[in-house]
Design an enzyme around this catalytic site. Structure first.
Site, PDB file in Angstrom:
ATOM      1  N   HIS A 181       0.851  -1.244  -0.097  1.00 30.57           N
ATOM      2  CA  HIS A 181       0.102   0.161   0.040  1.00 30.57           C
ATOM      3  C   HIS A 181       0.983   1.189   0.002  1.00 30.57           C
ATOM      4  CE1 HIS A 181       1.470  -0.545   4.052  1.00 30.57           C
ATOM      5  NE2 HIS A 181       0.920   1.028   4.396  1.00 30.57           N
ATOM      6  N   ASP A 183       0.980   5.039   1.961  1.00 34.73           N
ATOM      7  CA  ASP A 183       0.323   5.732   3.037  1.00 34.73           C
ATOM      8  C   ASP A 183      -0.376   7.145   2.594  1.00 34.73           C
ATOM      9  OD1 ASP A 183       1.236   3.657   4.716  1.00 34.73           O
ATOM     10  OD2 ASP A 183       3.260   5.014   5.320  1.00 34.73           O
ATOM     11  N   HIS A 238       4.779   0.103  -0.253  1.00 35.76           N
ATOM     12  CA  HIS A 238       5.551  -0.659   0.872  1.00 35.76           C
ATOM     13  C   HIS A 238       4.701  -1.796   1.646  1.00 35.76           C
ATOM     14  CE1 HIS A 238       3.914   2.719   2.937  1.00 35.76           C
ATOM     15  NE2 HIS A 238       3.671   1.910   3.896  1.00 35.76           N
ATOM     16  N   ARG A 250       7.788  -8.770  16.534  1.00 40.33           N
ATOM     17  CA  ARG A 250       8.320  -7.505  15.612  1.00 40.33           C
ATOM     18  C   ARG A 250       7.248  -6.546  16.116  1.00 40.33           C
ATOM     19  NH1 ARG A 250       7.173  -4.837  10.585  1.00 40.33           N
ATOM     20  NH2 ARG A 250       8.788  -3.410  10.565  1.00 40.33           N
TER      21      ARG A 250
HETATM   22  C1  LIG Z   1      -7.704  -1.059   3.969  1.00 42.93           C
HETATM   23  C2  LIG Z   1      -7.754   0.102   4.571  1.00 42.93           C
HETATM   24  C3  LIG Z   1      -6.700   0.136   5.704  1.00 42.93           C
HETATM   25  C4  LIG Z   1      -6.393   1.651   5.916  1.00 42.93           C
HETATM   26  C5  LIG Z   1      -7.683   2.325   5.371  1.00 42.93           C
HETATM   27  C6  LIG Z   1      -7.836   1.449   4.168  1.00 42.93           C
HETATM   28  O1  LIG Z   1      -9.357   1.334   3.738  1.00 42.93           O
HETATM   29  C7  LIG Z   1      -6.991   1.989   3.079  1.00 42.93           C
HETATM   30  C8  LIG Z   1      -5.626   2.624   3.693  1.00 42.93           C
HETATM   31  C9  LIG Z   1      -5.175   1.982   4.934  1.00 42.93           C
HETATM   32  C10 LIG Z   1      -4.281   2.679   5.665  1.00 42.93           C
HETATM   33  C11 LIG Z   1      -2.755   2.532   5.512  1.00 42.93           C
HETATM   34  C12 LIG Z   1      -1.666   3.380   6.146  1.00 42.93           C
HETATM   35  C13 LIG Z   1      -2.086   3.392   7.714  1.00 42.93           C
HETATM   36  O2  LIG Z   1      -1.624   2.276   8.110  1.00 42.93           O
HETATM   37  C14 LIG Z   1      -3.697   3.516   7.796  1.00 42.93           C
HETATM   38  C15 LIG Z   1      -4.102   3.642   9.334  1.00 42.93           C
HETATM   39  C16 LIG Z   1      -4.227   4.638   6.812  1.00 42.93           C
HETATM   40  O3  LIG Z   1      -4.415   5.966   7.283  1.00 42.93           O
HETATM   41  O4  LIG Z   1      -4.513   4.141   5.735  1.00 42.93           O
HETATM   42  C17 LIG Z   1      -4.198   2.350   6.992  1.00 42.93           C
HETATM   43  C18 LIG Z   1      -5.915   2.269   7.129  1.00 42.93           C
HETATM   44  C19 LIG Z   1      -6.244   1.179   8.571  1.00 42.93           C
HETATM   45  O5  LIG Z   1      -5.449   0.459   8.791  1.00 42.93           O
HETATM   46  O6  LIG Z   1      -7.445   1.641   9.032  1.00 42.93           O
HETATM   47  O1  LIG Z   2       4.800  -2.517  10.360  1.00 43.00           O
HETATM   48  C1  LIG Z   2       5.269  -1.920   9.490  1.00 43.00           C
HETATM   49  O2  LIG Z   2       6.555  -2.407   9.112  1.00 43.00           O
HETATM   50  C2  LIG Z   2       4.914  -1.343   8.024  1.00 43.00           C
HETATM   51  C3  LIG Z   2       3.275  -1.096   8.512  1.00 43.00           C
HETATM   52  C4  LIG Z   2       2.539   0.051   7.471  1.00 43.00           C
HETATM   53  O3  LIG Z   2       3.222   0.040   6.374  1.00 43.00           O
HETATM   54  C5  LIG Z   2       1.331   0.707   7.880  1.00 43.00           C
HETATM   55  O4  LIG Z   2       0.884   0.503   9.189  1.00 43.00           O
HETATM   56  O5  LIG Z   2       1.190   1.479   7.277  1.00 43.00           O
HETATM   57 FE   LIG Z   3       2.545   2.242   5.586  1.00 46.88          FE
END
Ligand SMILES: C=C1C[C@]23C[C@@]1(O)CC[C@H]2[C@@]12CC[C@H](O)[C@@](C)(C(=O)O1)[C@H]2[C@@H]3C(=O)O
Ligand SMILES: O=C(O)CCC(=O)C(=O)O
Ligand SMILES: [Fe+2]
Length: 307
Positions: A181, A183, A238, A250
């Site tokens: 994904h 961020d 990543h 971890r």
């Molecule tokens: C599948 C999902 C988890 C996420 C929200 C989403 O719909 C798409 C983006 C995901 C992500 C990736 C980065 C971060 O870890 C996170 C908190 C974010 O802002 O976008 C996660 C979201 C999540 O885990 O709720």
């Molecule tokens: O835990 C990690 O090393 C990466 C996780 C990550 O990319 C995320 O939480 O958005």
């Molecule tokens: Fe991430």
């Protein structure tokens, strides 16, 4: 450049790790190095970052104590939609992972239940937010835009920044722990213990493992900073591999620096010059609801591209 859709990454295929930038060097030099790392890799490590060791240690100890609690205690933090405790399910769209996690707000009382944990979170957040702002101000210096053009969004009382604690208990088979994904936010600051797992997409099907370094923070550009630099910086995809080290966990702690919901995201005029804007203006609230309506691996920023 390590773009999500860029296949011309052969120049970094041979790279052993992402750039390491020493923040104690001269400001003007660091600013140039950071901008170069953002343009070429979208990921870099910082050392001599100034976050006190005792604050990191307290945060790490309290996080592990939390994850080692029985499930009925952990779910008292609420389920992660979007703040709270989650296990094996990521987001609300059916994504799965080999981890458990806790997502915390950073500008309101956190949902953690012990005073020690609350205190560890607030000291840690204060330090990593400051580090994120310092890095954003160095980026602004390197790009020749006003100093606080990015950092004021994180310093704003209504900033939507998050703290995410990811815990990867050992599993038997090598598999993906947290899927590919980008961020969505402005910038992410990740600190992990000595167990490996994080990998960066080289965009050609290859992955670059990031060596774990408990003394460094790993910094990556988020989608909003890609939009605010009109695509000059790329929010690189990543993932984290599951942890297969027997008897060891971890732990990664990630601060996601985000704007306030109602702020409109645009590229500063100094960065546009003769270039046409590549993304239409959007608010963080709009971007966030688009993000949460989609699965982890989707390329969300494409939706905001000007055709
Ligand atoms: C599948 C999902 C988890 C996420 C929200 C989403 O719909 C798409 C983006 C995901 C992500 C990736 C980065 C971060 O870890 C996170 C908190 C974010 O802002 O976008 C996660 C979201 C999540 O885990 O709720
Ligand atoms: O835990 C990690 O090393 C990466 C996780 C990550 O990319 C995320 O939480 O958005
Ligand atoms: Fe991430």
């Amino acid at each position: 450049m390590v773009a999500a859709t860029d296949t011309n990454t052969s120049h970094i295929d041979h790279l052993m790790d992402i750039p390491v930038i020493d923040l104690s060097l001269k400001k003007s030099k660091v600013a140039k190095l950071i901008v170069k790392a953002c343009e070429d890799y979208g990921f870099f490590k910082v050392i001599n970052h100034g976050v006190p060791h005792n604050i990191i240690k307290k945060m790490e100890d309290e996080s592990l104590d939390f994850f080692h609690k029985p499930l009925h205690d952990k779910i008292r933090a609420g389920s992660a939609n979007p703040f709270g405790y989650g296990s094996k399910n990521i987001g609300l769209r059916g994504d799965k992972g080999e981890l458990e996690y806790l997502i915390l707000k950073t500008n309101h009382d956190s949902i953690v239940n012990t005073p020690q944990f609350r205190c560890a979170v607030s000291s840690y957040v204060e330090c990593v937010r400051e580090l994120a702002c310092k890095i954003l101000e160095l980026i602004a210096k390197g790009l020749g835009v006003p100093r606080s053009v990015f950092s004021h969004l994180l310093r704003h009382f209504d900033s939507d920044s998050l703290l995410r604690l990811n815990h990867y208990p050992p599993v038997l088979n090598q598999t993906i722990g947290f899927g590919e994904h980008s961020d969505p936010q402005i910038l992410a600051l990740l600190r992990s213990n000595g167990v490996a797992g994080l990998q960066i997409s080289l965009g050609n099907g290859n992955w670059l493992p990031v060596a774990p370094d408990p003394h460094a923070f790993c910094v990556n550009i988020g989608d909003v900073l890609q939009a605010m630099t009109n695509g000059r910086f790329v929010s690189v995809r990543h993932r984290a591999m599951a942890n297969t080290l027997p008897g060891q966990s971890r732990l990664s702690l990630i601060f996601f620096g985000a704007p306030p919901p109602e702020v409109t995201i645009t590229c500063p005029p100094q960065l546009l010059k003769q270039h046409e804007p590549r993304y239409r203006a959007f608010t963080w609230a709009e971007y966030k609801s688009h993000t949460y309506a989609h699965r982890l691996g989707e390329t969300r920023l494409d939706h905001f591209k000007i055709a």
